[in-house]
Design an enzyme around this catalytic site. Structure first.
Site, short mmCIF file in Angstrom:
data_model
loop_
_atom_site.label_atom_id
_atom_site.label_comp_id
_atom_site.label_asym_id
_atom_site.label_seq_id
_atom_site.Cartn_x
_atom_site.Cartn_y
_atom_site.Cartn_z
N SER A 77 4.59 -37.30 -57.82
CA SER A 77 4.38 -37.93 -59.14
C SER A 77 4.84 -37.01 -60.28
O SER A 77 4.02 -36.48 -61.03
CB SER A 77 2.92 -38.37 -59.33
OG SER A 77 1.98 -37.42 -58.87
N GLY A 133 1.92 -27.85 -51.28
CA GLY A 133 0.71 -27.79 -50.46
C GLY A 133 -0.22 -29.00 -50.65
O GLY A 133 -1.37 -28.97 -50.19
N LYS A 134 0.27 -30.06 -51.25
CA LYS A 134 -0.58 -31.23 -51.54
C LYS A 134 -1.18 -31.82 -50.26
O LYS A 134 -2.39 -32.03 -50.18
CB LYS A 134 0.24 -32.32 -52.27
CG LYS A 134 0.79 -31.88 -53.60
CD LYS A 134 1.56 -32.99 -54.28
CE LYS A 134 2.78 -33.46 -53.54
NZ LYS A 134 3.82 -32.43 -53.33
N THR A 135 -0.32 -32.08 -49.28
CA THR A 135 -0.80 -32.72 -48.04
C THR A 135 -1.79 -31.82 -47.32
O THR A 135 -2.84 -32.28 -46.85
CB THR A 135 0.39 -33.03 -47.12
OG1 THR A 135 1.28 -33.89 -47.83
CG2 THR A 135 -0.04 -33.70 -45.84
N LEU A 166 5.11 -30.05 -56.76
CA LEU A 166 6.42 -30.06 -56.10
C LEU A 166 6.29 -30.31 -54.60
O LEU A 166 5.23 -30.06 -54.01
CB LEU A 166 7.09 -28.69 -56.28
CG LEU A 166 7.55 -28.31 -57.69
CD1 LEU A 166 7.96 -26.84 -57.73
CD2 LEU A 166 8.72 -29.18 -58.14
N SER A 167 7.35 -30.77 -53.98
CA SER A 167 7.38 -30.90 -52.53
C SER A 167 7.20 -29.51 -51.92
O SER A 167 7.84 -28.55 -52.36
CB SER A 167 8.72 -31.51 -52.09
OG SER A 167 8.78 -31.55 -50.70
P1 ADP Z 1 3.46 -31.06 -49.96
O1 ADP Z 1 2.52 -32.12 -49.43
O2 ADP Z 1 3.10 -30.61 -51.34
O3 ADP Z 1 4.91 -31.42 -49.85
P2 ADP Z 1 2.76 -29.62 -47.57
O4 ADP Z 1 1.26 -29.52 -47.58
O5 ADP Z 1 3.39 -30.67 -46.71
O6 ADP Z 1 3.27 -29.74 -49.08
O7 ADP Z 1 3.40 -28.22 -47.15
C1 ADP Z 1 2.97 -27.02 -47.69
C2 ADP Z 1 3.26 -25.89 -46.71
O8 ADP Z 1 2.83 -24.65 -47.28
C3 ADP Z 1 2.48 -26.05 -45.40
O9 ADP Z 1 3.31 -25.64 -44.35
C4 ADP Z 1 1.29 -25.12 -45.60
O10 ADP Z 1 0.80 -24.61 -44.37
C5 ADP Z 1 1.91 -24.00 -46.44
N1 ADP Z 1 0.95 -23.24 -47.29
C6 ADP Z 1 0.91 -21.89 -47.40
N2 ADP Z 1 -0.06 -21.51 -48.24
C7 ADP Z 1 -0.66 -22.63 -48.70
C8 ADP Z 1 -1.73 -22.87 -49.60
N3 ADP Z 1 -2.39 -21.88 -50.21
N4 ADP Z 1 -2.07 -24.14 -49.86
C9 ADP Z 1 -1.41 -25.16 -49.26
N5 ADP Z 1 -0.38 -25.00 -48.38
C10 ADP Z 1 0.00 -23.74 -48.10
#
Ligand code: ADP
Length: 188
Positions: free
Chosen positions: A84, A15-17, A11-12
């Site tokens: 995806s 934490g993917k990025t 999901l958006s």
């Molecule tokens: P996505 O790419 O899936 O849309 P992002 O990585 O952009 O998600 O954002 C995820 C947010 O959640 C970030 O602000 C990140 O710091 C926070 N976060 C908190 N805990 C985690 C974790 N365990 N793994 C990844 N992101 C995390």
């Protein structure tokens, strides 16, 4: 060096990025070539013409698969970070890319809504966005991904370690050899 694709789906806000960037950093430190194909960044450059309908998402994702293929066949690890949401599409990516490691970045929709790093859930819940995955659009969970990380419970570092360990186990990287090489470089 063998190229392959690490495909992060979720999901958006799951934490993917964040995980992709950290994973790339680690792989580079270990001496691998690793490129990031990040959903938002690559969308701006590759598919400014496309929206988020099912058809547009698929056209965009096909472009990403194509680039990933070019990178992988030149010995580069490509780390794809893309919602995806459709199972059938991920199956297509796996079929096309062959050397394919699917990572399900699992996170509850409640946590994603709380994090809302891009403000998209707020807009979707206000009705400003009509095709948000997890709100109006479906997200089809992977049935048998190579790796599952749970960002509700695991830290970014833990998630990256889990992925690296799996890549090692699958023979895509060799952590033991890499550590030895790192030691040799330091000793010189
Ligand atoms: P996505 O790419 O899936 O849309 P992002 O990585 O952009 O998600 O954002 C995820 C947010 O959640 C970030 O602000 C990140 O710091 C926070 N976060 C908190 N805990 C985690 C974790 N365990 N793994 C990844 N992101 C995390």
């Amino acid at each position: 060096m063998k190229g392959f694709t690490v495909w992060l789906t979720g999901l958006s806000g799951s934490g993917k990025t964040t995980i992709a960037k950290e994973l790339q950093k680690k792989l580079l430190m270990l001496g691998y070539k690793a490129e990031l194909l990040d959903g938002d960044d690559i969308r701006r450059n590759l598919s400014p013409d496309l929206g988020f309908s099912k058809q547009d998402r698929e056209i965009h994702a096909r472009r990403v698969v194509y680039i990933s293929k070019l990178l992988a066949r030149n010995g580069i690890i490509s780390i794809v970070s893309l919602i995806s949401p459709y199972r059938a599409f991920r199956a297509y990516a796996r079929e096309e890319l062959k050397e394919f490691v699917e990572v399900y970045v699992k996170c509850s929709i409640d946590t994603c809504i709380k994090r809302d790093p891009k403000g998209l859930y707020r807009k979707a819940l206000n009705g400003e966005i009509q095709d948000m995955t997890g709100i109006q659009d479906p997200y089809e969970e992977p049935l048998s991904p190579e790796v599952v990380v749970d960002t509700d419970r695991q830290s970014v570092e833990e998630c990256v370690d889990i992925i690296l360990t799996k890549l090692n186990r699958l023979g895509y990287i060799n952590l033991l050899e890499d550590a030895e090489e790192e030691r040799n470089v330091k000793a010189k």
